[in-house]
Design a protein around this motif. Structure first.
Motif, short mmCIF file in Angstrom:
data_model
loop_
_atom_site.label_atom_id
_atom_site.label_comp_id
_atom_site.label_asym_id
_atom_site.label_seq_id
_atom_site.Cartn_x
_atom_site.Cartn_y
_atom_site.Cartn_z
N VAL A 54 0.84 -1.19 0.00
CA VAL A 54 0.00 0.00 0.00
C VAL A 54 0.88 1.24 0.00
O VAL A 54 0.66 2.19 -0.76
CB VAL A 54 -0.95 0.00 1.22
N ALA A 55 1.91 1.24 0.86
CA ALA A 55 2.82 2.39 0.95
C ALA A 55 3.56 2.62 -0.36
O ALA A 55 3.91 3.75 -0.71
CB ALA A 55 3.81 2.18 2.09
N GLU A 56 3.82 1.53 -1.11
CA GLU A 56 4.52 1.63 -2.39
C GLU A 56 3.59 2.02 -3.54
O GLU A 56 4.02 2.20 -4.68
CB GLU A 56 5.20 0.30 -2.71
N GLY A 57 2.29 2.14 -3.24
CA GLY A 57 1.33 2.56 -4.27
C GLY A 57 0.86 1.44 -5.18
O GLY A 57 0.24 1.70 -6.22
N LYS A 58 1.11 0.17 -4.79
CA LYS A 58 0.68 -0.95 -5.64
C LYS A 58 -0.68 -1.50 -5.22
O LYS A 58 -1.36 -2.14 -6.03
CB LYS A 58 1.73 -2.06 -5.60
N LEU A 59 -1.04 -1.29 -3.96
CA LEU A 59 -2.34 -1.72 -3.46
C LEU A 59 -3.05 -0.54 -2.83
O LEU A 59 -2.44 0.41 -2.37
CB LEU A 59 -2.19 -2.84 -2.41
N GLN A 60 -4.37 -0.64 -2.80
CA GLN A 60 -5.20 0.41 -2.20
C GLN A 60 -6.28 -0.26 -1.36
O GLN A 60 -7.00 -1.13 -1.83
CB GLN A 60 -5.85 1.25 -3.30
N ARG A 61 -6.33 0.15 -0.08
CA ARG A 61 -7.38 -0.37 0.81
C ARG A 61 -8.63 0.49 0.64
O ARG A 61 -8.56 1.72 0.62
CB ARG A 61 -6.93 -0.30 2.27
N ARG A 62 -9.77 -0.19 0.56
CA ARG A 62 -11.05 0.51 0.51
C ARG A 62 -11.89 -0.02 1.65
O ARG A 62 -12.29 -1.20 1.63
CB ARG A 62 -11.76 0.28 -0.83
N LEU A 196 -10.26 6.71 6.51
CA LEU A 196 -8.98 6.01 6.43
C LEU A 196 -9.10 4.61 7.03
O LEU A 196 -9.78 4.41 8.03
CB LEU A 196 -7.91 6.80 7.20
N GLY A 197 -8.39 3.66 6.41
CA GLY A 197 -8.31 2.33 6.97
C GLY A 197 -7.48 2.32 8.24
O GLY A 197 -6.80 3.31 8.56
N ALA A 198 -7.50 1.22 8.95
CA ALA A 198 -6.85 1.13 10.26
C ALA A 198 -5.37 1.50 10.20
O ALA A 198 -4.85 2.13 11.12
CB ALA A 198 -7.03 -0.27 10.83
N ASN A 199 -4.68 1.10 9.14
CA ASN A 199 -3.25 1.36 9.03
C ASN A 199 -2.90 2.30 7.87
O ASN A 199 -1.74 2.38 7.47
CB ASN A 199 -2.49 0.04 8.85
#
Length: 237
Positions: A54-62, A196-199
């Motif tokens: 997620v931090a690298e921009g490859k995944l996105q939490r919804r 925002l998600g938990a993390n």
């Protein structure tokens, strides 16, 4: 079996799925619970792998939907060295803009506000809180303090129809800006406003603006770190 830490093995597994095209952009990946069972590891280990991606921009939490493959192009973007109307930014990306006014009121400057705006204690100040949306997803939570002497009509504005930036630009032409940017752990209030998600990380832009020699406005602009980025372009002679 690789000797690398388990979370890195899981991260590589997910990244390989993305790079190979098996999990294309927009694909909802395997859930954390399923990955926990698949790799026989703790939920914390799986979560660490996903957080890194997620931090690298490859995944996105919804929130409440899952975790999806994304690209850097999926992130909303604003220029760091300029000020643009967020409604126009969203429209330029071909998205739908909307806003929600949380608070719009008059205050007397306490010590903190007086410092922000460079005014005396007790000076009349206008304050607003607004959530800005892109396709109904919150991308900015704006807290703004305005010197009432320089923008007397501020409280009369309908900020669902015009943004504070647009109003202030028309009435107090910009001559100078001051920016600081930091990554923060958002408090519950900001986390709720931005869903925002938990993390999920949060990006805070602290901005002050001047018109001629007058310090007109001070704003805190919070953004979801996985859905937003700031950019700058500097021309070197």
């Amino acid at each position: 079996m690789s000797n690398s830490p388990l979370y890195l093995q899981i991260k590589k597994y997910i990244n390989d799925k993305i790079e190979s095209g098996q999990w294309p952009i927009g694909h909802r990946i395997t859930t954390e619970i399923e990955l926990t069972k698949q790799f026989n590891v703790s939920r914390m280990t799986v979560n660490k792998a996903i957080r890194d991606l997620v931090a690298e921009g490859k995944l996105q939490r919804r929130p409440r939907l899952g975790t999806f493959v994304c690209s850097n192009e999926d992130k909303a973007e604003s220029p760091l060295l300029d000020i643009r109307n967020i409604a126009e930014e969203v429209a330029h990306r071909g998205k739908s803009y909307s806003s929600k006014v949380v608070t719009q009121t008059a205050l007397q400057a306490d010590e903190t506000i007086a410092t922000k705006l460079g005014v005396m204690l007790g000076t009349a100040v206008f304050y607003s809180e607004i959530i800005h949306f892109e396709d109904k997803s919150p991308i900015q939570y704006e807290l703004r303090w305005v010197n009432a002497a320089y923008a007397p009509g501020y409280l009369e504005q309908d900020f669902t129809e015009i943004t504070p930036n647009q109003y202030l630009s028309q009435n107090c032409p910009l001559s100078a800006i001051e920016h600081t940017v930091e990554a923060i752990v958002a408090d519950d209030h900001v986390r709720s406003a931005l869903k925002l998600g938990a993390n999920e990380p949060c990006l805070l832009l602290n901005r002050r603006t001047w018109s001629q020699d007058k310090l007109v406005s001070s704003a805190l602009l919070y953004h979801p770190g996985t859905r937003y980025k700031l950019s700058s372009k500097v021309l070197l002679s």
